[in-house]
Design an enzyme around this catalytic site. Structure first.
Site, short mmCIF file in Angstrom:
data_model
loop_
_atom_site.label_atom_id
_atom_site.label_comp_id
_atom_site.label_asym_id
_atom_site.label_seq_id
_atom_site.Cartn_x
_atom_site.Cartn_y
_atom_site.Cartn_z
N HIS A 270 0.95 -1.17 0.19
CA HIS A 270 0.06 0.01 -0.10
C HIS A 270 0.71 1.26 0.09
O HIS A 270 2.13 1.39 0.60
CB HIS A 270 -0.87 -0.14 1.26
N GLN B 190 -4.43 -5.22 7.02
CA GLN B 190 -5.34 -6.07 6.61
C GLN B 190 -5.13 -7.39 7.35
O GLN B 190 -6.24 -8.09 7.70
CB GLN B 190 -5.33 -6.41 5.09
N CYS C 78 -4.78 2.44 -3.73
CA CYS C 78 -3.16 2.81 -3.04
C CYS C 78 -2.12 2.12 -3.13
O CYS C 78 -1.38 1.62 -2.27
CB CYS C 78 -3.52 3.56 -1.44
#
Ligand code: PLP
Length: 405
Positions: free
Chosen positions: A122, A202, A363
């Site tokens: 990211h 995540q 992103c």
């Protein structure tokens, strides 16, 4: 037994309609919905227990401080960290990684020193390292995923050279759900005296995480994906790294004393927590972690694996859809493209059916470049989603295919 009806009833927003249809919320990778326990904890904190923390001697300040500081222990329990003093509160992963970049990396990077990172990161785990490249001549060494979307830990380890000072790597891609064996990477990096930062944004949402067992130096999480408030989060920093770090932001709380001639710093973790913090945000995060721990991370993961397998089988049946990254052990996050339709069009059509997905670069532009696309549509599942919602996604995609295909 995982009682999905009861779980869904805990989230007030799931009973609303969008565009005349029951909401099917599949944008959990971007941010998750909040259970009543979190909403009530926030309401209680503001309506009955609010004050600034740490410096007050009156009753409300003591209560607010206790409630706020208790969250440090909850985060430590959630992440399986033995010493809660290794937990630094942040506003989310972005702040956590920037803290490491400014406070740990910047003072020790010389021109030519390297950071090994994956193409699947990211931007929050890329841009702070580009700062080091721009300002201090750091070199970024990129590891690409293989054809199934996996990141081979050995490829990461092999990229570590004599000038490598840091490996910065995600434990789960927010685009493909690919899970990375960060423990193997951390073990090998530590043998070589190289620090490891893991982006747990995540992974910590979807699987049990044992941060002490992983053995990385830095492990960042963000509260709003963990069913908590936006603006909450934390980073675990191993004690020996904390000792090496200079403060990041200066202000109240992070000092022991300030004179006209100098400043003495508070002990970690408060040394890295300047100013009035997001008191109620963190209290809300504590309620969210309590909620997840009560459900049980193993059971949450099992529920989501069932959704992943079901969604994978159904998406595989759509031969006009290209799914990016299909590694076997991935989380329930699916990125896909459809010939003839832009990802934004897909998202708009699905929204008309009440199905919320995300479309864009997520992103993760280097990963988009790797896949040769500018954007994907992404359906990301959470602990409250159902097989019926997978079916709703497939029905809506079939409608989109009829329109654009
Ligand atoms: N890393 C990953 C893998 C993410 O999915 C996200 C959120 O989109 C972030 C970092 C950044 O988190 P935040 O914006 O909450 O700081």
């Amino acid at each position: 037994m995982y009682d999905i009806d009861k779980v869904r009833a805990d989230f007030p927003i799931l009973s609303r309609e969008v565009n005349g249809r029951p909401l099917v919320y599949l944008d959990n990778g971007a941010s998750a919905q909040k259970p009543r326990a979190v909403i009530e904890a926030i309401t209680r904190a503001y309506s009955m227990e609010y004050s600034n923390v740490h410096r007050g001697l009156h009753t409300l300040s003591t209560i607010a401080t206790e409630n706020y500081e208790a969250v440090r222990g909850k985060i430590a329990r959630f992440l399986h960290v033995a010493d809660e003093r290794e937990i630094v509160f942040t506003t989310g992963t972005t702040e956590g990684i920037n803290l490491v970049s400014y406070a740990w990396a910047a003072p020790r990077f010389e021109p030519g020193d390297e950071i090994v990172l994956s193409v699947a990161e990211h931007h929050a785990n890329i841009v702070p390292w580009h700062f080091l490249r721009e300002r201090q001549g750091a070199v970024l060494k990129w590891i690409a995923p293989d054809a199934t979307g996996d990141i081979d830990p050995q490829a990461v380890i092999d990229a570590i050279g004599p000038r490598t000072k840091l490996v910065a790597i995600t434990q789960m891609s927010n685009v493909t759900g690919t899970v990375v064996d960060v423990a193997a990477i951390a073990r090998a990096a530590r043998e070589r005296g190289v620090a490891v930062l893991v982006d747990g944004s995540q992974a910590a949402v979807h699987m049990p995480v044992d941060v002490d067992a992983i053995g990385a130096d830095f492990y960042a999480i963000t509260g709003h994906k963990l069913y908590g408030p936006s603006g909450s989060g934390a980073i675990h920093i191993r004690a020996e790294r904390m000792r090496e770090m200079r403060p990041f932001m200066g202000g109240g709380d992070m000092i022991r004393e300030v004179t006209r001639d100098g400043v003495g710093y508070n002990d970690p973790p408060m040394k890295f927590e300047a100013g009035t913090p997001g008191i109620v945000n963190q209290i809300g995060l504590g309620a969210a972690l309590d909620y997840m721990m009560a459900l049980g991370m193993t059971d949450i993961a099992a529920h989501e694996h069932d959704l992943r397998d079901y969604a994978r089988a159904r998406l595989d049946g759509l031969n006009w859809l290209q799914v990016q990254g299909q590694s076997a052990g991935k989380g329930a996050i699916f990125s896909f493209t459809m010939e003839g339709a832009h990802a934004h069009d897909l998202s708009t059509i699905l929204d008309k059916r009440g199905v919320a997905i995300r479309a864009g670069h997520h992103c993760a532009q280097p990963l988009m470049e790797h896949f040769g696309v500018s954007a994907t549509a992404r359906a990301s599942f959470g602990l409250y989603n159902t097989r019926a919602e997978v079916d709703a996604l497939i029905d809506a995609l079939e409608l989109a295919h009829d329109l654009f295909g």
